[in-house]
Design an enzyme around this catalytic site. Sequence first.
Site, mmCIF file in Angstrom:
data_model
loop_
_atom_site.group_PDB
_atom_site.id
_atom_site.type_symbol
_atom_site.label_atom_id
_atom_site.label_comp_id
_atom_site.label_asym_id
_atom_site.label_seq_id
_atom_site.Cartn_x
_atom_site.Cartn_y
_atom_site.Cartn_z
ATOM 1 N N ARG A 162 0.829 -1.212 0.000
ATOM 2 C CA ARG A 162 0.000 0.000 0.000
ATOM 3 C C ARG A 162 0.870 1.272 0.000
ATOM 4 O O ARG A 162 0.530 2.283 0.599
ATOM 5 C CB ARG A 162 -0.946 0.052 1.208
ATOM 6 N N SER A 237 -10.826 -0.636 3.752
ATOM 7 C CA SER A 237 -9.985 -0.867 4.933
ATOM 8 C C SER A 237 -9.441 0.463 5.435
ATOM 9 O O SER A 237 -8.741 1.155 4.692
ATOM 10 C CB SER A 237 -8.809 -1.771 4.588
ATOM 11 N N GLU A 333 -4.700 3.427 6.433
ATOM 12 C CA GLU A 333 -4.487 3.223 4.989
ATOM 13 C C GLU A 333 -5.148 4.392 4.238
ATOM 14 O O GLU A 333 -4.678 4.836 3.201
ATOM 15 C CB GLU A 333 -5.123 1.894 4.572
HETATM 16 C C1 FAD Z 1 -15.472 -0.380 -0.314
HETATM 17 C C2 FAD Z 1 -13.993 -0.121 -0.581
HETATM 18 C C3 FAD Z 1 -13.146 -1.195 -0.765
HETATM 19 C C4 FAD Z 1 -11.777 -0.983 -1.034
HETATM 20 N N1 FAD Z 1 -10.980 -2.069 -1.223
HETATM 21 C C5 FAD Z 1 -9.665 -1.901 -1.503
HETATM 22 C C6 FAD Z 1 -8.809 -3.040 -1.726
HETATM 23 O O1 FAD Z 1 -9.249 -4.187 -1.700
HETATM 24 N N2 FAD Z 1 -7.500 -2.799 -1.988
HETATM 25 C C7 FAD Z 1 -6.982 -1.541 -2.058
HETATM 26 O O2 FAD Z 1 -5.785 -1.413 -2.317
HETATM 27 N N3 FAD Z 1 -7.765 -0.454 -1.848
HETATM 28 C C8 FAD Z 1 -9.083 -0.602 -1.578
HETATM 29 N N4 FAD Z 1 -9.887 0.490 -1.353
HETATM 30 C C9 FAD Z 1 -9.277 1.834 -1.361
HETATM 31 C C10 FAD Z 1 -9.415 2.572 -2.703
HETATM 32 O O3 FAD Z 1 -10.351 1.958 -3.510
HETATM 33 C C11 FAD Z 1 -8.085 2.654 -3.447
HETATM 34 O O4 FAD Z 1 -7.097 3.208 -2.641
HETATM 35 C C12 FAD Z 1 -8.194 3.482 -4.741
HETATM 36 O O5 FAD Z 1 -7.010 3.346 -5.496
HETATM 37 C C13 FAD Z 1 -8.437 4.952 -4.461
HETATM 38 O O6 FAD Z 1 -8.712 5.577 -5.689
HETATM 39 P P1 FAD Z 1 -9.491 6.943 -5.802
HETATM 40 O O7 FAD Z 1 -9.431 7.355 -7.228
HETATM 41 O O8 FAD Z 1 -10.838 6.836 -5.201
HETATM 42 O O9 FAD Z 1 -8.556 7.868 -4.889
HETATM 43 P P2 FAD Z 1 -8.910 9.229 -4.119
HETATM 44 O O10 FAD Z 1 -9.565 8.873 -2.823
HETATM 45 O O11 FAD Z 1 -9.635 10.174 -4.999
HETATM 46 O O12 FAD Z 1 -7.453 9.803 -3.829
HETATM 47 C C14 FAD Z 1 -6.540 9.146 -2.989
HETATM 48 C C15 FAD Z 1 -5.256 9.983 -2.903
HETATM 49 O O13 FAD Z 1 -4.635 10.076 -4.179
HETATM 50 C C16 FAD Z 1 -4.531 11.444 -4.628
HETATM 51 N N5 FAD Z 1 -4.847 11.396 -6.080
HETATM 52 C C17 FAD Z 1 -6.036 11.058 -6.660
HETATM 53 N N6 FAD Z 1 -5.924 11.026 -7.998
HETATM 54 C C18 FAD Z 1 -4.635 11.376 -8.283
HETATM 55 C C19 FAD Z 1 -3.894 11.519 -9.505
HETATM 56 N N7 FAD Z 1 -4.443 11.304 -10.718
HETATM 57 N N8 FAD Z 1 -2.591 11.894 -9.411
HETATM 58 C C20 FAD Z 1 -2.009 12.128 -8.198
HETATM 59 N N9 FAD Z 1 -2.668 12.000 -7.020
HETATM 60 C C21 FAD Z 1 -3.959 11.626 -7.060
HETATM 61 C C22 FAD Z 1 -5.534 12.206 -3.796
HETATM 62 O O14 FAD Z 1 -5.133 13.547 -3.616
HETATM 63 C C23 FAD Z 1 -5.502 11.427 -2.486
HETATM 64 O O15 FAD Z 1 -4.416 11.829 -1.675
HETATM 65 C C24 FAD Z 1 -11.256 0.325 -1.099
HETATM 66 C C25 FAD Z 1 -12.135 1.420 -0.929
HETATM 67 C C26 FAD Z 1 -13.494 1.198 -0.671
HETATM 68 C C27 FAD Z 1 -14.409 2.379 -0.523
#
Ligand code: FAD
Length: 337
Positions: A162, A237, A333
Amino acid sequence: MTIINNASLKPFNTFGIDAKAQSYCDISTIENLISVLKDYHASPLFILGGGSNMLLTKDIEALVLHINLKGIEVISETDHSVIVKAMAGENWHNFVVWCLEHNYGGIENLSLIPGNIGTAPIQNIGAYGVELKDVFVSCEAIKIDDQSVKTFSKEDANFGYRESIFKQDLKDQYIITSVNLELSKTKHQLYTDYGVIRNELDANGITAPTIQDISKAVITIRQTKLPDPKEIGNSGSFFKNPIISAKEFSELECNFPDVPSYKISDDAIKVPAGWLIEKAGFKGKRFNDYGVHKKQALVLVNYGNASGKEIFELAQLIQKTVKRLFNISIETEVNII
Ligand SMILES: Cc1cc2nc3c(=O)[nH]c(=O)nc-3n(C[C@H](O)[C@H](O)[C@H](O)COP(=O)(O)OP(=O)(O)OC[C@H]3O[C@@H](n4cnc5c(N)ncnc54)[C@H](O)[C@@H]3O)c2cc1C
């Protein structure tokens, strides 16, 4: 390209927190991104993807750039593999589905993870024995302060559990605009070692699974185990599973002989944070409009109108209690904003 002042971020974060952005801009082309960075790179900026890995504890006193760049294309292929380029604003699970429709293998175990492609490298998303780094080739990113474009290789990205360079040394310096992944076309390597996947395949009488079967199994498991953010606000998580030394583990096992564990190396043992939280009595606990999910102790939830601050205070209470009871520090996380 429109900049909206005082915009609610409630629809854009899976916790459903009603924080406000000082200003908000939807970015759907690279040209727009470069132009807005030229004008605003010296002002406070906040990058938003799918909003599924953040807890907003306050209003965002910055210009929020919502990265919605779209597009998926095959950029090269051999008889056995393919390199696919996906733009940062593509939804991760939709991309997995697209790959399965084309019979491209490698990310089926990562089905149904929320969020966008562009964010997947940031915390090296992972599930059921597979991590993004296993298929990652490179990503392209724009440096916020001078708008230069850089390609990051797998080595550059410095992936860990992670973790990546984008959460460490280069935090808040680059915006990822696209990601290239190498996927298999034939002889797919299947990861079915996780007991739950095996059990789900067995329950359906599948002895020679395809990548599509594995994806279906993962989706079923996730739907029974994890709350859907569309129904209950959450960010998956909330804590990372702590990794402790062999000495620390033997002390823990002495007091709690039933502690589950996963050996990473002779002196690194991963302990499920969910087990520690459950043992500390938090599983299913509800406080007003927020709490710990009843089926999964690792997931903190917003039942309706909780504030990010309330959820953060609960997270801190859990961290302190786990430290006091087990002498183990658990890290978040989720990005706390
Ligand atoms: C129900 C649920 C289940 C999940 N299960 C998992 C799992 O099994 N495994 C896992 O690893 N994760 C899991 N996650 C966490 C999440 O899905 C991941 O971390 C995902 O990659 C986040 O993507 P996002 O686009 O929503 O990020 P965001 O929440 O929009 O951003 C996260 C961070 O990245 C930055 N950011 C966003 N986009 C960019 C970009 N293009 N360039 C630079 N920085 C950027 C933001 O500023 C922030 O700091 C889960 C989440 C939920 C809600």
